[in-house]
Design a protein around this motif. Structure first.
Motif, PDB file in Angstrom:
ATOM      1  N   ILE A   3     -11.907  29.320 -17.938  1.00 38.51           N
ATOM      2  CA  ILE A   3     -10.974  28.699 -16.974  1.00 38.51           C
ATOM      3  C   ILE A   3     -10.256  27.522 -17.620  1.00 38.51           C
ATOM      4  N   ALA A   4     -11.000  26.707 -18.387  1.00 42.81           N
ATOM      5  CA  ALA A   4     -10.366  25.572 -19.049  1.00 42.81           C
ATOM      6  C   ALA A   4      -9.351  26.044 -20.082  1.00 42.81           C
ATOM      7  N   LYS A   5      -9.687  27.084 -20.847  1.00 47.56           N
ATOM      8  CA  LYS A   5      -8.750  27.599 -21.837  1.00 47.56           C
ATOM      9  C   LYS A   5      -7.502  28.187 -21.168  1.00 47.56           C
ATOM     10  N   HIS A   6      -7.677  28.673 -19.938  1.00 48.90           N
ATOM     11  CA  HIS A   6      -6.514  29.173 -19.187  1.00 48.90           C
ATOM     12  C   HIS A   6      -5.533  28.031 -18.935  1.00 48.90           C
ATOM     13  N   SER A   7      -6.068  26.850 -18.610  1.00 46.53           N
ATOM     14  CA  SER A   7      -5.202  25.689 -18.377  1.00 46.53           C
ATOM     15  C   SER A   7      -4.513  25.269 -19.676  1.00 46.53           C
TER      16      SER A   7
END
Length: 561
Positions: free
Chosen positions: A415-419
């Motif tokens: 999820i963080a890498k998506h941001s």
């Protein structure tokens, strides 16, 4: 390349001390002593052989003389008359003396005697023996009618003698004729054989001296003129230095056998127990083939090659060793970097978290600025719509990831890498077929490092192209996590697909924590766990990384193992 010389060994031009012979000098003295012993031995053997030849040759002569005299009718008749009482001792001696003198004159005999049947000398070329008991040899009765040749010691001088029986007409033994010749003395033999003996011994001595000088020169060159004390000190210093070095060191000869290995190398290679590896072929030490190749491989020197030895991450550096321009093998140093790799993994995770927080902070600031502007404009409906849209988007992303990735840490990372990808203008898609259960804490740390580095690498490669896209697929199957990261960036040339896994290689500018650490770290972690990571061209035109990550154990969603 390591070249051995006196200077490289730390030795002065001359290390010998006054009165101390070098090893070459000691070898020279020893060989001269051996040659002297050999020459004396040859001389003794020559004398003994001369005595043997003398016995054979002159024994035959004595036999001829004695048998000749024993067959003279006058000698037989004189002994017959004496036996019958018709001849006294003095008359018998006078009658037989000329025949004894004739026998000595016809040969080289020292003495010729006629002995009666009772063993008394009745005639002799040596008058002092007449009337004395004869010195006879042999193990049998000399009067049994058989001849005998052998050695006797009548007057303290060794002599070869032959006894020839004197047979009467009726077949009885009347006496014997003893012809003897004294052996020459050692001095006489040396004087006689002096020319030949001097020639051959002199030739042997010259050849021996030349050979000794050649061997001494060869030893001097091989030992660089060092004395035995210097060699002993050098060996002691070598052992002390070898085992004092904290880095591993392995010497391998041209035949593939270990010539030196210190304690650090044995510990690094897992050879602390078992037989001493020195002297054994590297291939027989039970090491993995890639480690054997690093220690014995031919060709160019090895610089900072990283390999796994058991569970250790080891850096190899190999160079050729030579002496006087001649190759004598290789020297390899080993550095255990297991702890460093662990620190690099933690650093990579921290950098990834830092980048993620920065991206989320930047995204949060942009949205706050947007909301603040709408509030200032009084567009409250737009504010509500924007907040609802952002909330739904975040919830959709979180739900899509959490539904497939049940490990909280891995899901949070994705999820963080998506941001981060959104901030870079890159679309990060998680394949709907992805499945991952909850993992053990130790496995989560390594998996997030692998996954984070692969995604970061793909996002960096895709940023700047039209419609940038990174596809992520994660699947756990039979205790092995398989990860596929595909991008539509410019791709990587086939000849560079192995180079990207080498520490220090990078297509990016300098970054915090060093350059070219991500992909090599990914390969090390996967390999250390028994997996691998490969690179191929993607259908989208970019690069496709496929990593396999074996698990020790998985954890059920409720937390039980």
């Amino acid at each position: 390349m390591v070249t051995l010389s006196r200077r490289s060994l730390g030795l002065p031009k001359r290390t010998w001390r006054r009165g101390e012979l070098t090893l070459a000098g000691k070898v020279l003295v020893l060989q001269l002593a051996v040659i002297a012993v050999l020459l004396v031995s040859v001389g003794v053997l020559s004398v003994r052989q001369s005595n043997s030849d003398f016995s054979d040759e002159h024994g035959a002569r004595m036999r001829s003389v004695a048998e000749y005299l024993a067959t003279i009718p006058e000698v037989r008749a004189a002994l017959q008359r004496a036996e019958n009482g018709g001849e006294d001792e003095s008359g018998l001696a006078a009658r037989l003396a000329p025949y004894a003198d004739r026998g000595r004159a016809l040969s080289s005999a020292t003495d010729v005697s006629v002995v009666a049947a009772d063993g008394t000398v009745v005639a002799s070329t040596d008058p002092s023996r007449v009337g004395e008991p004869a010195v006879l040899g042999g193990d049998t009765d000399p009067m049994d009618g058989r001849g005998w040749t052998g050695d006797v010691d009548p007057d303290g001088e060794r002599a070869v003698v032959h006894h020839a029986p004197i047979i009467s007409r009726d077949g009885s033994t009347l006496g014997i004729v003893a012809a003897e010749e004294t052996y020459p003395s050692v001095a006489d033999q040396v004087v006689t054989a002096a020319p030949d003996l001097a020639l051959y011994l002199g030739l042997g001595a010259v050849l021996g001296l030349l050979g000794t000088w050649g061997v001494s020169r060869m030893v001097r060159r091989s030992t660089r003129g060092l004395g035995t004390t210097d060699l002993a000190h050098l060996a002691d210093h070598r052992e002390a230095l070898l085992h004092a070095i904290r880095e591993g060191m392995v010497g391998v000869g041209t035949d593939g056998r270990v010539t030196a290995m210190n304690d650090a190398a044995r510990a690094t290679l897992g050879l602390e127990t078992g037989p001493d590896p020195v002297g054994r072929p590297v291939a027989d030490l039970g090491l993995d083939p890639h480690v054997v190749a690093l220690l014995t491989g031919e060709g160019a020197d090895v610089r900072d090659a990283v390999a796994l030895v058991g569970t250790r991450v080891v850096v190899f550096n190999r160079g050729d060793a030579s002496s006087d321009g001649r190759g004598i093998g290789t020297v390899t140093t080993l550095r255990d970097r297991t702890e460093l790799v662990s620190l690099q993994s933690q650093l990579s995770s921290n950098l990834s978290i830092t980048d993620t927080l920065r991206a989320q902070t930047h995204e949060f600031d942009n949205r706050l600025h947007t909301i603040s502007g709408l509030v200032q404009l009084g567009e409250y409906d737009e504010v509500a719509a924007l907040v609802g849209t952002l909330t739904r988007h975040r919830a959709e992303v979180s739900q899509h990831v959490s539904k497939r990735l049940h490990d909280p840490a891995v899901a949070a990372l994705v999820i963080a890498k998506h941001s981060v990808a959104e901030e870079r203008g890159v679309t990060l898609e998680l394949d709907p077929g992805s499945r991952l259960p909850a993992l053990a804490p130790g496995e989560v740390a390594d998996l997030t490092t692998v996954l984070g580095n692969l995604v970061d690498n793909a996002v960096d490669a895709s940023a700047g192209v039209a419609d940038p896209l990174v596809e992520l697929w994660v699947l756990e199957d039979a205790g092995v996590v398989r990860i596929r990261v595909r991008d539509n960036g410019p791709g990587i040339a086939e000849e560079l697909r192995e180079a990207v896994f080498v520490r220090g290689y990078s297509s990016k500018p300098d970054v915090l924590g060093g350059r070219g650490l991500g992909l090599p770290l990914v390969r090390l972690i996967c390999t250390q766990r028994g997996g691998e990571v490969t690179l191929d061209a993607a259908d989208t035109g970019g690069a496709e990384f496929l990593a396999t990550f074996p698990l020790d154990a998985t954890i059920d969603q409720d937390g039980s193992s």
